[in-house]
Design an enzyme around this catalytic site. Structure first.
Site, PDB file in Angstrom:
ATOM      1  N   ARG A   1       0.904  -1.150   0.296  1.00  0.00           N
ATOM      2  CA  ARG A   1       0.006   0.208   0.483  1.00  0.00           C
ATOM      3  C   ARG A   1       0.723   0.811   0.361  1.00  0.00           C
ATOM      4  NH1 ARG A   1      -4.080  -1.280   5.078  1.00  0.00           N
ATOM      5  NH2 ARG A   1      -1.914  -2.167   5.907  1.00  0.00           N
TER       6      ARG A   1
ATOM      7  N   ASP B   1       1.824   5.419   0.118  1.00  0.00           N
ATOM      8  CA  ASP B   1       1.708   6.671  -0.286  1.00  0.00           C
ATOM      9  C   ASP B   1       1.365   7.409  -1.015  1.00  0.00           C
ATOM     10  OD1 ASP B   1       1.717   5.937   2.379  1.00  0.00           O
ATOM     11  OD2 ASP B   1       3.852   6.297   2.924  1.00  0.00           O
TER      12      ASP B   1
ATOM     13  N   ARG C   1      12.144   5.977   3.476  1.00  0.00           N
ATOM     14  CA  ARG C   1      12.137   7.316   2.925  1.00  0.00           C
ATOM     15  C   ARG C   1      12.724   7.716   4.573  1.00  0.00           C
ATOM     16  NH1 ARG C   1       6.445   9.449   2.235  1.00  0.00           N
ATOM     17  NH2 ARG C   1       8.051  12.148   2.358  1.00  0.00           N
TER      18      ARG C   1
END
Length: 245
Positions: free
Chosen positions: A52, A54, A198
């Site tokens: 999933r 972002d 990230r």
């Protein structure tokens, strides 16, 4: 009539999406897929995904699955779905899956790639798909900083706050390849926390640039606490490359 379980290989440009997962009143990849598939199957379709992503994150190897009683031949599914999808989402392949296959829960790992490019000015093209920096990329230093992070650890310090039942993950691979002009960070794990990729890339860059010592980077892993100034790198450089089963 017995329902079929169909597995799709999907790619998308995440720039103009609010993320993969369906959200009321917002444009999402899941929403576009379900609209197109419902139309060609002649019934309401709900899909599940291997990862999933972002808002702003791309995919070339996303996997989704869904059950349907639609009778369209499997070899016609990609072309029919693509005719009903917007330009920034495409079905790369389709196959019949076993009844128990689940795109998310059957997955054994996800592989992401993060791209960094060094340019003297901003890029009109690369800026959609890479983090643009204005200094040489310290590839060797980033690769060295990555080594202690591989393995099974509590990655709470490299994640956004969330309702995680467990923050322990197994990082299978964390490698940095390329040159001072363009580099790719490859991250493979059995699962990811929100923002984990990230923040990991941000930590590697900060360590390679001398803003964090290697010991301080490992301390984030050990304590679950990161400096307030350490922010995740921008989403546009991130791409879901593959989901393994």
């Amino acid at each position: 009539m017995t329902a079929r379980n169909i597995r799709l290989l999907v790619e998308y440009d995440g720039t103009d999406f609010a993320g993969y997962q369906r959200q009321p009143g917002r444009r999402t990849v899941q929403g576009e897929l379900e609209r197109a598939l419902s139309r060609i199957m002649g019934e309401e379709v709900r899909v599940v995904a291997g990862g999933r992503t972002d808002a702003g994150v791309h995919a070339i190897g996303q996997v989704v699955s869904f059950h349907t009683e639609g009778r369209i031949p499997i070899e016609n599914v990609p072309e029919a779905a693509n005719a009903n999808l917007p330009r920034d989402v495409a079905i790369r392949g389709a196959e019949e899956a076993s009844p128990e296959f689940h795109a998310r829960y059957s997955a054994t790992s996800r592989i992401y790639r993060y791209t960094v490019v060094n340019r003297p000015t901003r890029s009109a093209l690369l800026g959609r798909y890479a983090m643009v920096v204005h200094k040489p990329i310290p590839v060797a230093e980033m690769a060295s900083a990555a080594k202690p992070l591989v393995g099974t650890h509590d990655f709470a310090g490299f994640a956004l706050a969330g309702d995680h039942r467990s923050t322990v993950r197994t990082l299978i691979r964390l490698s940095v390849d390329g040159s001072p002009q363009a580099a790719t960070v490859t991250i493979q794990a059995d699962g990811f926390l929100r923002g984990m990729v990230r923040f990991l890339v941000s930590g590697l860059l900060a360590t390679a640039q001398g803003k964090l010592s290697p010991e301080e980077l490992v301390r984030i892993l050990e304590t679950g606490q990161r400096p307030a100034w350490l922010c995740p790198v921008p989403p546009q450089g991130l791409c879901l490359a593959r989901v393994t089963y």
